[in-house]
Design an enzyme around this catalytic site. Structure first.
Site, mmCIF file in Angstrom:
data_model
loop_
_atom_site.group_PDB
_atom_site.id
_atom_site.type_symbol
_atom_site.label_atom_id
_atom_site.label_comp_id
_atom_site.label_asym_id
_atom_site.label_seq_id
_atom_site.Cartn_x
_atom_site.Cartn_y
_atom_site.Cartn_z
ATOM 1 N N ASP A 57 0.687 -1.301 0.134
ATOM 2 C CA ASP A 57 0.048 0.109 0.201
ATOM 3 C C ASP A 57 0.725 1.299 -0.012
ATOM 4 O OD1 ASP A 57 -2.534 1.588 0.570
ATOM 5 O OD2 ASP A 57 -3.319 -0.381 0.735
ATOM 6 N N ASP A 72 -2.525 2.308 18.145
ATOM 7 C CA ASP A 72 -3.292 1.309 18.085
ATOM 8 C C ASP A 72 -2.858 0.098 17.232
ATOM 9 O OD1 ASP A 72 -4.930 2.801 19.707
ATOM 10 O OD2 ASP A 72 -6.582 2.949 18.476
ATOM 11 N N HIS A 115 -4.039 5.951 3.183
ATOM 12 C CA HIS A 115 -4.714 4.839 2.781
ATOM 13 C C HIS A 115 -4.320 3.369 3.335
ATOM 14 C CE1 HIS A 115 -5.716 1.758 -0.394
ATOM 15 N NE2 HIS A 115 -6.882 2.291 -0.509
ATOM 16 N N ALA A 172 -7.494 -8.489 -8.969
ATOM 17 C CA ALA A 172 -8.505 -9.299 -8.537
ATOM 18 C C ALA A 172 -8.919 -10.191 -9.659
ATOM 19 C CB ALA A 172 -9.571 -8.602 -7.702
ATOM 20 N N TYR A 212 -7.701 -12.124 -11.708
ATOM 21 C CA TYR A 212 -6.710 -13.226 -12.042
ATOM 22 C C TYR A 212 -7.420 -14.390 -11.210
ATOM 23 C CZ TYR A 212 -3.294 -10.403 -14.123
ATOM 24 O OH TYR A 212 -2.379 -9.640 -14.737
ATOM 25 N N VAL A 267 -6.542 -15.347 -7.619
ATOM 26 C CA VAL A 267 -6.423 -14.365 -6.569
ATOM 27 C C VAL A 267 -7.963 -14.278 -6.102
ATOM 28 C CG1 VAL A 267 -6.409 -11.834 -6.448
ATOM 29 C CG2 VAL A 267 -4.702 -13.032 -7.661
ATOM 30 N N SER A 317 -11.129 -1.066 -1.345
ATOM 31 C CA SER A 317 -9.947 -1.199 -0.479
ATOM 32 C C SER A 317 -10.087 -1.600 0.850
ATOM 33 C CB SER A 317 -9.305 0.197 -0.330
ATOM 34 O OG SER A 317 -8.632 0.496 -1.781
#
Length: 735
Positions: free
Chosen positions: A139, A147, A175, A277, A279, A282, A329
């Protein structure tokens, strides 16, 4: 006195020598600086040995070498792509494309509903927290929030000397930290994670100076995860066009026993997941809200994906506090967390077994069984006593229902998605106008602070006045390969065609060592695939390029010929400014001359634009040369025509009689100059200079002829220095 003269002469000679070297070198440097060229990001896949990064051309920047596969990514001048693709050890060259985060900007309030939906609170009751499971999140970086704890991390920019340092602990966007918190924020956090005690590793592939990243950096991140024995890779990012090198890297990860989970992407109109995603190996994830409905801007799960909470997810912020974010995400780490809980519960189970259990326990959200909207349904952890037989846990899939997951079929295969080609529409409501952009490098990120409308004017296809138009600048849609040779024909392999995305371009590169190869043979099956998948073919030789649209190939076997020829108008062939090429397309050994679509031809010439040359086509009906192009682009003359035949570069004067008059005038001037030699030596010198200047202009020295070569200037200065010094110190007679 002699000593002072000797000292002065030595200094004078030394000064001349320094000037002799400074003048040419500074001029050369100035020329180099003025010849700056656009840099492009590429992925180079080698046949076997990967060259050392230090041995590559110094102009190649940002070179990264994968450890698990013979692949390098790099930034190179655009003109170097063809050169690299023609090297014997290179399997293929593809353009790197940008990868965007799969996050949308709309938010919802209400916290912790997501944990309840995926069953992480039930897992906590069963003392399951993901302990001992290694998860890599690829990312934007990872803020050291109070935390959350990280077991380690890596930034791909540690290996980019050209970039300002950007460690994995720097999340410039927020992100990555938000995604990581959804997965692994501590049990005491108000935004607790699904599996709070996993061994979390952060991999940074987004640089702080850029909005998006590239598939090359994504591959390097996956490569690091393979090398460091991760159990799960979480990718909350996506790209639109299939990339075989990325697919191979993911295959390597899956074979190493790693589960790869990725976001489907955000779009109000797209119906198929983005890559990676999309594939088959995956796990793709779509986004649902707190009412278990597919978010309006989530790409559907497809038959083999999962759904998970992604609307208004309360999570960690790089401010040190908390914030809501939305998108696929945010849905993706929920599924990664559920997988980690099951891996902890069944430590000896394979990744395929874990996936079977996830399918078994998924909550149906629409029709019984799998459906294209929600896939297998809501991914969740189900306590053992509720995991079988309950109405809401049956998905109608063929997963093993055995209580002992070690007995499930590890080799079970998923049903392949209906399409591996993602929809080309916009990713979110803030960027609808980008839906038609074909160049993947122009795609926009789906982040909260995304500026709108910044990519429109940069795409040449959107600008009818662009000098490149839609000619041969195939851009990031091309894959470059060096063909195999069978006798005197170049041939393609099935892998060559598979490496190209639908609607893409396969560039077949021939170097000077293949100068005697003048045709490409295509089988009937290859022609069928080219037509069905709309693949354009680019024949790329050092001096020419020929772009052929898919529709111009006829059914059956085919041959593409590009032959140097002398057959032309006898009175004009000697005036050609290039090799004359005969271009032919054969279907089942029969030549075809006229086609549905225009084909683009490029003839490379550094002086074509200066000399105002044009590209001509020999018209067999009128037996005359017809001008088809005077567009100058990237050192080439470009023309389009829906026919094959003989093409070449000429000066327009070759066809209007001007050339013949110029030859006669030059011959007269030569005679006058010879006569003048007997009467006036001074004027003879002047005449010779003029003739030499005219000849140089004819030969193509053109606008730079007023400036002497820096090497010549340097050489003259050196000779004068040594000559003057010799005369002064050695040749002058003594008094």
């Amino acid at each position: 006195m002699k000593k002072s003269l000797l000292k002065f002469g030595s200094l004078f000679l030394l000064s001349l020598l320094v000037i002799a070297f400074i003048i040419p070198s500074s001029t050369i440097l100035a020329q180099a600086e003025s010849s700056d060229e656009e840099m492009v990001d590429i992925i180079v896949r080698y046949n076997d040995t990967v060259p050392d990064e230090d041995t590559l051309d110094p102009s190649y920047k940002n070179v990264l070498t994968l450890s698990s596969l013979p692949i390098q990514t790099m930034s190179v001048p655009r003109s170097a792509v063809k050169k690299i693709s023609s090297q014997k050890n290179v399997n293929q060259v593809s353009f790197d494309q940008e990868v965007t985060t799969s996050e949308t900007s709309r938010t919802l309030s209400e916290t912790d509903w997501n944990n309840n939906l995926v069953g992480s609170l039930d897992a906590l009751d069963d003392n399951l927290t993901g302990n001992g499971i290694k998860v890599a999140i690829i990312d934007t970086g990872f803020y050291a929030h109070k935390d959350i704890k990280y077991a380690g991390g890596y930034s791909v920019f540690d290996e980019y000397p050209e970039y300002e340092p950007d460690p994995w602990t720097n999340d410039h966007d927020g992100h990555g930290t938000h995604v990581a918190g959804i997965l692994a924020a501590s049990k005491q956090s108000p935004a607790r994670g699904i599996a709070p005690e996993v061994s979390l590793f952060g991999i940074k592939i987004y640089h702080k100076s850029e909005q998006d990243t590239t598939t090359g950096r994504l591959m390097k991140g996956i490569d690091w995860a393979i090398e460091n024995d991760m159990d799960i890779i979480n990718i909350s990012s996506g790209f639109k066009t299939d990339n075989q090198s990325v697919s191979l890297t993911i295959d390597k990860a899956v074979k190493a026993g790693i589960m790869v989970i990725a976001a489907n992407g955000n779009s109000e109109t797209a119906k198929t997941p983005e890559f990676p995603a999309a594939y088959e190996n995956v796990i793709g994830v779509s986004n649902i809200n707190n009412e278990k409905k597919l978010a309006y801007d989530s790409i559907p799960a497809g038959l083999t994906g999962f759904s998970a909470p992604g609307r208004g997810i309360y999570g960690l912020s790089i401010s040190g506090g908390y914030e809501n974010r939305s998108g696929t995400s945010q849905a993706t780490p929920h599924v990664s967390g559920v997988a980690a809980l099951l891996m902890e519960k069944y430590p000896d189970a394979s990744t395929s077994t874990i996936k079977d259990l996830m399918q078994r326990d998924a909550l149906d959200l629409e029709e019984p069984g799998q459906d294209s909207q929600y896939g297998y349904g809501l991914a969740r952890y189900v306590p053992e006593d509720n995991s079988q037989g309950s109405d809401d846990s049956q998905t109608g899939n063929s997963g093993d229902e055995s209580e002992d997951p070690s007995e499930t079929d590890n080799g079970s295969e998923e049903e392949k998605p209906a399409s591996n080609t993602p929809d080309d529409n916009a990713e979110n409501e803030n960027n609808d106008e980008d839906s038609e952009i074909e160049n993947p490098s122009e795609e926009k990120a789906d982040k909260d602070d995304e500026p709108e409308g910044s990519a429109e004017t940069e795409n040449p296809a959107d600008n009818p006045d662009s000098s490149d138009e839609q000619e041969v600048d195939v851009s990031e849609k091309a894959v470059w390969i060096r063909p195999d040779i069978n006798e005197k024909s170049a041939v393609l392999t099935n892998e060559d065609l598979e490496s190209v995305a639908d609607n893409g371009v396969l560039a077949v590169s021939f170097d000077y060592a293949m100068d005697d190869i003048e045709q490409l043979a295509l089988s009937e099956d290859q022609i069928r695939e080219i037509r069905e998948r709309n693949i354009s073919l680019l024949i790329a030789r050092p001096d020419i390029e020929w772009l052929i649209p898919a529709n111009n190939f006829q059914k059956g076997s085919g041959t593409v010929r590009f032959t140097k020829t002398l057959t032309s108008d006898p009175d004009q062939k000697d005036l050609a400014k290039s090799e004359l090429y005969q271009f032919e397309l054969l279907a089942n050994d029969q030549p075809v001359h006229d086609f549905k679509e225009e084909m683009t031809y490029r003839f490379f010439s550094d002086l074509a634009e200066v000399d105002k040359d044009m590209l001509y086509h020999w018209n067999t009906d009128s037996e005359k040369w017809a001008e088809i192009g005077k567009l100058y682009s990237n050192g080439a003359l470009v023309g389009k025509i829906s026919q094959t035949g003989i093409l070449g570069v000429f000066s327009p004067s070759a066809f209007d009689g001007t050339a013949k008059e110029e030859d006669e005038e030059k011959e007269t001037e030569d005679k006058e100059a010879i006569t003048a030699t007997d009467t006036n030596s001074d004027s003879n010198g002047s005449s010779d200079d003029q003739e030499q200047e005219a000849e140089a202009t004819q030969a193509g020295v053109s606008e730079s002829s007023d400036t002497p070569s820096p090497l010549i200037v340097g050489g003259v200065v050196v000779l004068l220095s040594f000559g003057g010094g010799f005369y002064y110190f050695g040749g002058k007679s003594k008094p």
